[in-house]
Design a protein around this motif. Structure first.
Motif, PDB file in Angstrom:
ATOM      1  N   ILE A  68       0.847  -1.203   0.000  1.00  0.00           N
ATOM      2  CA  ILE A  68       0.000   0.000   0.000  1.00  0.00           C
ATOM      3  C   ILE A  68       0.880   1.249   0.000  1.00  0.00           C
ATOM      4  N   LEU A  69       1.931   1.212   0.830  1.00  0.00           N
ATOM      5  CA  LEU A  69       2.831   2.374   0.884  1.00  0.00           C
ATOM      6  C   LEU A  69       3.477   2.609  -0.484  1.00  0.00           C
ATOM      7  N   LYS A  70       3.817   1.501  -1.160  1.00  0.00           N
ATOM      8  CA  LYS A  70       4.379   1.642  -2.509  1.00  0.00           C
ATOM      9  C   LYS A  70       3.311   2.193  -3.460  1.00  0.00           C
ATOM     10  N   ILE A  89       0.830   4.165  -2.819  1.00  0.00           N
ATOM     11  CA  ILE A  89       0.581   5.603  -2.656  1.00  0.00           C
ATOM     12  C   ILE A  89       1.821   6.426  -2.998  1.00  0.00           C
ATOM     13  N   LEU A 120       5.324   5.745  -1.899  1.00  0.00           N
ATOM     14  CA  LEU A 120       6.544   5.728  -1.070  1.00  0.00           C
ATOM     15  C   LEU A 120       7.644   4.974  -1.822  1.00  0.00           C
ATOM     16  N   ARG A 163       5.729   6.198 -10.226  1.00  0.00           N
ATOM     17  CA  ARG A 163       5.654   6.386  -8.765  1.00  0.00           C
ATOM     18  C   ARG A 163       5.440   7.863  -8.417  1.00  0.00           C
ATOM     19  N   ARG A 203       1.893   8.744  -9.083  1.00  0.00           N
ATOM     20  CA  ARG A 203       1.026   8.156  -8.048  1.00  0.00           C
ATOM     21  C   ARG A 203       1.121   8.952  -6.745  1.00  0.00           C
ATOM     22  N   ALA A 204       2.361   9.382  -6.407  1.00  0.00           N
ATOM     23  CA  ALA A 204       2.572  10.079  -5.134  1.00  0.00           C
ATOM     24  C   ALA A 204       1.970  11.480  -5.128  1.00  0.00           C
ATOM     25  N   PHE A 260      -2.193  11.290  -7.953  1.00  0.00           N
ATOM     26  CA  PHE A 260      -3.259  10.312  -7.788  1.00  0.00           C
ATOM     27  C   PHE A 260      -3.540  10.104  -6.297  1.00  0.00           C
ATOM     28  N   PHE A 263      -5.669   7.183  -3.651  1.00  0.00           N
ATOM     29  CA  PHE A 263      -6.200   5.810  -3.673  1.00  0.00           C
ATOM     30  C   PHE A 263      -7.066   5.515  -2.456  1.00  0.00           C
ATOM     31  N   PHE A 290      -9.075   1.931  -1.165  1.00  0.00           N
ATOM     32  CA  PHE A 290      -9.301   0.522  -1.505  1.00  0.00           C
ATOM     33  C   PHE A 290     -10.445  -0.044  -0.669  1.00  0.00           C
ATOM     34  N   HIS A 335      -6.376  -0.050   4.785  1.00  0.00           N
ATOM     35  CA  HIS A 335      -4.923  -0.213   4.675  1.00  0.00           C
ATOM     36  C   HIS A 335      -4.180   0.957   5.314  1.00  0.00           C
ATOM     37  N   MET A 343       1.379  11.036   4.050  1.00  0.00           N
ATOM     38  CA  MET A 343       1.002  11.230   2.640  1.00  0.00           C
ATOM     39  C   MET A 343       1.549  12.551   2.112  1.00  0.00           C
ATOM     40  N   VAL A 374       5.170  11.882   1.399  1.00  0.00           N
ATOM     41  CA  VAL A 374       5.327  11.060   0.195  1.00  0.00           C
ATOM     42  C   VAL A 374       5.099  11.898  -1.071  1.00  0.00           C
ATOM     43  N   ARG A 400      -6.608  10.512   3.693  1.00  0.00           N
ATOM     44  CA  ARG A 400      -5.230  10.306   3.226  1.00  0.00           C
ATOM     45  C   ARG A 400      -5.153  10.406   1.699  1.00  0.00           C
TER      46      ARG A 400
END
Lengths: 344, 233
Positions: A254-256, A258, A260, B80, B83-84, B87, B89, B91, B95, B109, B112, B158
């Protein structure tokens, strides 16, 4: 954000268990290493404390110093070839104190040299451990093979050979006791490489130590235990972090997902490893230093700061390798798999 | 305005000697601020489409154009970064990071996404978003002490704290009961509208469809229908 510290803070018990195991293993490693060093010193301080150089003994002596008899002409040639060269002989034996009680010693005699204690005939200088047996300067000691008496001239620190205190005697007294005219060994200090000498075999200090009966076997066994413990601690790190990582695969995914970086996850693991190892090693090093200071004299324990630092470095390196190996799976984690795996 | 476009997207898996086509040439566009739901039976390819669009797995063929650039040809690091920072997420399960408090989940977040806000501004932003999702009173709580609905609110907070351009939601209400599901959907809809975030969501739950602007019905790797729902709550 310091994820590593946050996790340690939240899961104190889990990290305390790992820290305790590392603490106990490192403490045991320090103890065994201290004993190995202590026994080594107890076994051969006489030789270990000499400067670097080369030992020579008779080539026919089968690498056994007390079978060696060096020809006088060769001895003279070597003694005059360089400054500070000494010929010496060592024999295990007994001294009788004033109460006629036998004390085991290693008799050592040498030609004039700054590296060994030189005494006049009838005088003897002993390792300080003999003081604990009630012997004082001025005491008269005897030996069954010696017609005269030895007067204790004084004591020296840390002079042991084959676990026995060394007794420095005059060369003439030695010849009478052991009925030999030749010396067993020649020591040439400061020589890195052996020089060719007829009928002689050369040994570095380390090689000569290995010819002492029991020294090699004793040291090898203890060092094997030390390195085995170091390897076990590395494996422990690998297994512990592997187990933790397996439990956290979904979280890492999950961290990857989002965003990280994988490197951030590795940094988190390395920080935890360094933190736990640092505290565990710090505590065990402090405890072992305390033990070093207050350990009873009878326990041959000797652990220097250099040895503690070296072993600590090895622990850090092996912990780092163990944790990194277990972290390979972090690199392999696909965010998608983790998401499909369900709740963390 | 269409800023996220999928062109002729295909995805195939090889299972032994059998080649299985999951997506057989998908075309769709997402409009800024619009909420789109992907619906269809299990195995229709909707989750695969969502995860490919989000850069979580590569497509076999086709284009995913985001701000004019094809995500499908980018390397892992480029994806990545998108996404960081761009985007968000949500789910089926929240999580959340078990050893971080609610407040820290959101701060992470922001870290990141390499937020340009300073620490003080970050804290204010976290407080603001937690207020919006109704979780400001639980900001020092750990996930283990939160209910399922609360966890999902934090997960949503988040997902939007860094003001993403697209929110990907894979069955965000599947683990919740009907009442909580409606609360979360209402929250997602209101906040994404207010913040002008485009949302692509997969759902099985027909009760959630009235909250969306567009419904895309999929079957066997193809889009069957693309329409606006009849009624909205």
């Amino acid at each position: 954000m310091n994820l590593a510290w946050k996790e340690v803070k939240k899961n104190k018990l889990r990290f305390l268990i790992l820290g305790s195991i590392i603490f106990l293993i490192s403490l045991l490693t320090f103890i065994i290493s201290g004993l190995a060093n202590g026994l080594s010193q107890d076994n051969a301080a006489l030789v270990k404390d000499l400067p670097d150089g080369q030992f020579y003994m008779n080539a026919d002596a089968d690498e056994t110093y007390n079978l060696s008899r060096i020809d006088r002409h060769i001895q003279e040639k070597l003694l005059t070839s360089q400054k500070d060269v000494a010929a010496l002989s060592i024999q295990m034996g007994f001294l009788n104190d004033k109460n006629d009680k036998q004390q085991s010693v290693a008799f050592v005699t040498s030609t004039e040299s700054k590296m060994f204690e030189n005494v006049k005939p009838g005088e003897i200088i002993l390792d300080r451990s003999m003081e604990d047996k009630g012997i004082k300067a001025g005491d008269i000691l005897t030996n069954n093979q010696f017609s005269g008496e030895f007067m204790v001239k004084g004591f020296v620190d840390q002079k042991k050979f084959s676990h026995a205190p060394v007794a420095f005697i005059h060369i003439e007294n030695y010849k009478e006791m052991y009925r030999v005219g030749e010396m067993q060994l020649i020591f040439v200090p400061g020589q890195d490489k052996a020089q060719e000498a007829d009928g002689l075999q050369s040994f570095s200090k380390k090689e000569f130590l290995d010819t002492i009966p029991s020294y090699n076997a004793e040291q090898m066994s203890l060092n094997m235990i030390v390195w085995f413990l170091v390897v076990i601690s590395g494996m422990l790190f690998a297994i512990f972090f592997y187990m933790m990582n397996v439990q956290k695969i979904a979280l890492y995914g999950i961290l990857k997902a989002i965003g990280l970086k994988t490197s951030a996850l590795f940094k988190m693991m390395w920080t935890q490893m360094l933190f736990i190892t640092g505290i565990a090693l710090g505590l065990s090093a402090a405890l072992i230093q305390g033990f070093n200071m207050f350990a009873p004299e009878e326990i041959p324990f000797r652990l220097t700061i250099e040895t503690i630092s070296l072993l600590s470095m090895v622990f850090f390196i092996i912990g780092f390798i163990g944790a990194t190996l277990s972290g390979v799976q972090i690199k392999k984690i696909e965010p998608l798999q983790a998401i499909q795996q369900g709740e963390v | 305005m269409e800023f996220f476009t999928v062109n002729e997207l295909k995805k195939a898996f090889t299972n032994g000697e059998v080649k299985e086509e999951i997506l057989k040439g998908i075309n769709l566009s997402l409009k800024k601020g619009e909420m789109t739901a992907l619906v269809g039976a299990s195995g229709s390819g909707k989750s695969t489409l969502l995860t490919i669009a989000a850069g979580l797995q590569p497509a076999s063929d086709g284009q995913i154009l985001f701000e004019g650039k094809n995500i499908n040809t980018m390397n892992q690091e480029q994806i990545r970064k998108i996404r960081a920072s761009k985007f968000g997420f949500v789910f089926q399960f929240a999580h959340l990071v078990p050893f971080l408090t609610v407040e820290e989940q959101l701060m992470l977040m922001l870290d990141v996404s390499e937020s340009r806000l300073n620490k003080h501004e970050q804290k204010s932003e976290v407080n603001r978003i937690l207020k919006l999702v109704g979780m400001d009173h639980r900001k020092t709580a750990y996930p283990s002490s939160l209910s399922g609905g609360e966890k999902q609110r934090v997960a949503f907070a988040r997902a939007i704290i860094h003001q993403p351009m697209v929110l990907f939601a894979d069955e965000p209400t599947a683990s919740l009961d009907s009442k909580r599901s409606k609360e979360i959907m209402s929250l997602i809809r209101d906040l994404t509208k207010n913040l002008n975030i485009t949302t692509l969501m997969v759902t099985h739950d027909e009760e959630m469809l009235p909250y969306t602007d567009r419904i895309i019905k999929m079957s066997d790797g193809l889009i069957l229908q693309n329409f606006e729902p009849q009624a909205k709550s």
